[in-house]
Design a protein around this motif. Structure first.
Motif, PDB file in Angstrom:
ATOM      1  N   LEU A   1     -17.754  21.324 -17.882  1.00 26.60           N
ATOM      2  CA  LEU A   1     -17.010  20.932 -16.686  1.00 26.60           C
ATOM      3  C   LEU A   1     -16.354  19.575 -16.961  1.00 26.60           C
ATOM      4  O   LEU A   1     -16.981  18.684 -17.544  1.00 26.60           O
ATOM      5  CB  LEU A   1     -17.926  20.816 -15.469  1.00 26.60           C
ATOM      6  N   GLN A   2     -15.113  19.452 -16.507  1.00 29.40           N
ATOM      7  CA  GLN A   2     -14.375  18.209 -16.733  1.00 29.40           C
ATOM      8  C   GLN A   2     -13.620  17.830 -15.469  1.00 29.40           C
ATOM      9  O   GLN A   2     -12.753  18.578 -15.003  1.00 29.40           O
ATOM     10  CB  GLN A   2     -13.402  18.372 -17.889  1.00 29.40           C
ATOM     11  N   GLU A   3     -13.948  16.651 -14.954  1.00 24.90           N
ATOM     12  CA  GLU A   3     -13.243  16.150 -13.778  1.00 24.90           C
ATOM     13  C   GLU A   3     -11.914  15.504 -14.163  1.00 24.90           C
ATOM     14  O   GLU A   3     -11.804  14.895 -15.240  1.00 24.90           O
ATOM     15  CB  GLU A   3     -14.102  15.102 -13.047  1.00 24.90           C
ATOM     16  N   SER A   4     -10.946  15.613 -13.268  1.00 26.64           N
ATOM     17  CA  SER A   4      -9.703  14.879 -13.455  1.00 26.64           C
ATOM     18  C   SER A   4      -9.951  13.409 -13.127  1.00 26.64           C
ATOM     19  O   SER A   4     -11.003  13.041 -12.608  1.00 26.64           O
ATOM     20  CB  SER A   4      -8.603  15.449 -12.567  1.00 26.64           C
ATOM     21  N   ASP A   5      -8.968  12.577 -13.439  1.00 23.83           N
ATOM     22  CA  ASP A   5      -9.149  11.132 -13.300  1.00 23.83           C
ATOM     23  C   ASP A   5      -8.110  10.556 -12.343  1.00 23.83           C
ATOM     24  O   ASP A   5      -7.003  10.241 -12.779  1.00 23.83           O
ATOM     25  CB  ASP A   5      -9.033  10.464 -14.672  1.00 23.83           C
ATOM     26  N   PRO A   6      -8.438  10.417 -11.065  1.00 23.37           N
ATOM     27  CA  PRO A   6      -7.453   9.881 -10.128  1.00 23.37           C
ATOM     28  C   PRO A   6      -7.336   8.368 -10.171  1.00 23.37           C
ATOM     29  O   PRO A   6      -6.379   7.804  -9.646  1.00 23.37           O
ATOM     30  CB  PRO A   6      -7.987  10.344  -8.774  1.00 23.37           C
ATOM     31  N   GLY A   7      -8.361   7.700 -10.752  1.00 22.01           N
ATOM     32  CA  GLY A   7      -8.302   6.254 -10.868  1.00 22.01           C
ATOM     33  C   GLY A   7      -8.419   5.546  -9.536  1.00 22.01           C
ATOM     34  O   GLY A   7      -9.368   5.753  -8.801  1.00 22.01           O
ATOM     35  N   LEU A   8      -7.409   4.734  -9.207  1.00 26.63           N
ATOM     36  CA  LEU A   8      -7.407   3.921  -7.997  1.00 26.63           C
ATOM     37  C   LEU A   8      -6.722   4.668  -6.861  1.00 26.63           C
ATOM     38  O   LEU A   8      -5.635   5.219  -7.042  1.00 26.63           O
ATOM     39  CB  LEU A   8      -6.676   2.611  -8.273  1.00 26.63           C
ATOM     40  N   VAL A   9      -7.394   4.692  -5.716  1.00 30.84           N
ATOM     41  CA  VAL A   9      -6.849   5.342  -4.525  1.00 30.84           C
ATOM     42  C   VAL A   9      -6.793   4.302  -3.410  1.00 30.84           C
ATOM     43  O   VAL A   9      -7.728   3.516  -3.249  1.00 30.84           O
ATOM     44  CB  VAL A   9      -7.725   6.540  -4.102  1.00 30.84           C
ATOM     45  N   LYS A  10      -5.748   4.297  -2.654  1.00 28.26           N
ATOM     46  CA  LYS A  10      -5.601   3.318  -1.584  1.00 28.26           C
ATOM     47  C   LYS A  10      -6.271   3.810  -0.301  1.00 28.26           C
ATOM     48  O   LYS A  10      -6.323   5.025  -0.046  1.00 28.26           O
ATOM     49  CB  LYS A  10      -4.124   3.034  -1.326  1.00 28.26           C
ATOM     50  N   PRO A  11      -6.773   2.892   0.486  1.00 26.55           N
ATOM     51  CA  PRO A  11      -7.376   3.276   1.770  1.00 26.55           C
ATOM     52  C   PRO A  11      -6.407   4.092   2.615  1.00 26.55           C
ATOM     53  O   PRO A  11      -5.195   3.844   2.590  1.00 26.55           O
ATOM     54  CB  PRO A  11      -7.688   1.928   2.424  1.00 26.55           C
ATOM     55  N   SER A  12      -6.967   5.046   3.326  1.00 29.37           N
ATOM     56  CA  SER A  12      -6.282   5.994   4.208  1.00 29.37           C
ATOM     57  C   SER A  12      -5.617   7.148   3.462  1.00 29.37           C
ATOM     58  O   SER A  12      -5.190   8.116   4.101  1.00 29.37           O
ATOM     59  CB  SER A  12      -5.247   5.311   5.113  1.00 29.37           C
ATOM     60  N   GLN A  13      -5.555   7.074   2.146  1.00 34.64           N
ATOM     61  CA  GLN A  13      -4.965   8.174   1.381  1.00 34.64           C
ATOM     62  C   GLN A  13      -5.964   9.323   1.220  1.00 34.64           C
ATOM     63  O   GLN A  13      -7.136   9.190   1.574  1.00 34.64           O
ATOM     64  CB  GLN A  13      -4.506   7.682   0.006  1.00 34.64           C
ATOM     65  N   THR A  14      -5.478  10.413   0.660  1.00 34.47           N
ATOM     66  CA  THR A  14      -6.340  11.555   0.355  1.00 34.47           C
ATOM     67  C   THR A  14      -6.662  11.564  -1.131  1.00 34.47           C
ATOM     68  O   THR A  14      -5.758  11.548  -1.969  1.00 34.47           O
ATOM     69  CB  THR A  14      -5.673  12.879   0.751  1.00 34.47           C
ATOM     70  N   LEU A  15      -7.960  11.567  -1.396  1.00 37.54           N
ATOM     71  CA  LEU A  15      -8.439  11.679  -2.775  1.00 37.54           C
ATOM     72  C   LEU A  15      -8.415  13.141  -3.191  1.00 37.54           C
ATOM     73  O   LEU A  15      -8.909  14.013  -2.447  1.00 37.54           O
ATOM     74  CB  LEU A  15      -9.867  11.151  -2.851  1.00 37.54           C
ATOM     75  N   SER A  16      -7.854  13.414  -4.354  1.00 37.64           N
ATOM     76  CA  SER A  16      -7.828  14.772  -4.874  1.00 37.64           C
ATOM     77  C   SER A  16      -8.402  14.769  -6.294  1.00 37.64           C
ATOM     78  O   SER A  16      -7.934  14.023  -7.160  1.00 37.64           O
ATOM     79  CB  SER A  16      -6.392  15.306  -4.891  1.00 37.64           C
ATOM     80  N   LEU A  17      -9.432  15.576  -6.481  1.00 37.35           N
ATOM     81  CA  LEU A  17     -10.084  15.707  -7.785  1.00 37.35           C
ATOM     82  C   LEU A  17     -10.162  17.174  -8.164  1.00 37.35           C
ATOM     83  O   LEU A  17     -10.500  18.009  -7.316  1.00 37.35           O
ATOM     84  CB  LEU A  17     -11.515  15.158  -7.733  1.00 37.35           C
TER      85      LEU A  17
END
Length: 123
Positions: free
Chosen positions: A4-20
């Motif tokens: 299994l390998q997760e993608s790397d979203p890095g830095l996410v700003k508040p109120s945004q949607t995190l997608s992995l």
């Protein structure tokens, strides 16, 4: 051996949607009776289960995160995806994908894990 390998979203700003996205190899996400999970570990804290998507496509979510969480899958790519909306700095954590044979959360019940990806929520 399943990988299994997760993608790397890095830095996410508040109120945004995190997608992995978790890409699975050497094992199909539709194979009965496996459950594919998202789990996170905030700094200095224990593991926290976020939710599962089952071999059937059914989804299960942590009650505390359910209102902000969506887990989906792309069977043609053998991937499953976490979306966590309206993130705050409290969502900063290492995020893992993992496989188990139960929808009930038990850290000892996972036989394969991704390496984890650091997600930081910050301006």
């Amino acid at each position: 051996q399943v990988q299994l390998q997760e993608s790397d979203p890095g830095l996410v700003k508040p109120s945004q949607t995190l997608s992995l996205t978790c890409t699975v190899s050497s094992g199909s996400i539709t194979t009965t009776y496996y459950y594919w999970s998202w789990i996170r570990q905030p700094p200095g804290k224990g593991l926290e289960w976020i939710g599962d998507i089952a071999y059937s496509g059914s989804t299960y979510y942590s009650p505390s995160l359910k209102s902000r969480t969506s887990i989906s899958r792309d069977t043609s790519k053998n991937q499953f995806t976490l979306q966590l909306s309206s993130v705050t700095p409290e969502d900063t954590a290492v995020y893992y994908c993992a496989r188990s044979q139960s929808s009930d959360y038990d850290p000892s019940g996972y036989d394969y894990w991704g390496q984890g990806t650091q997600v930081t929520v910050s301006d």
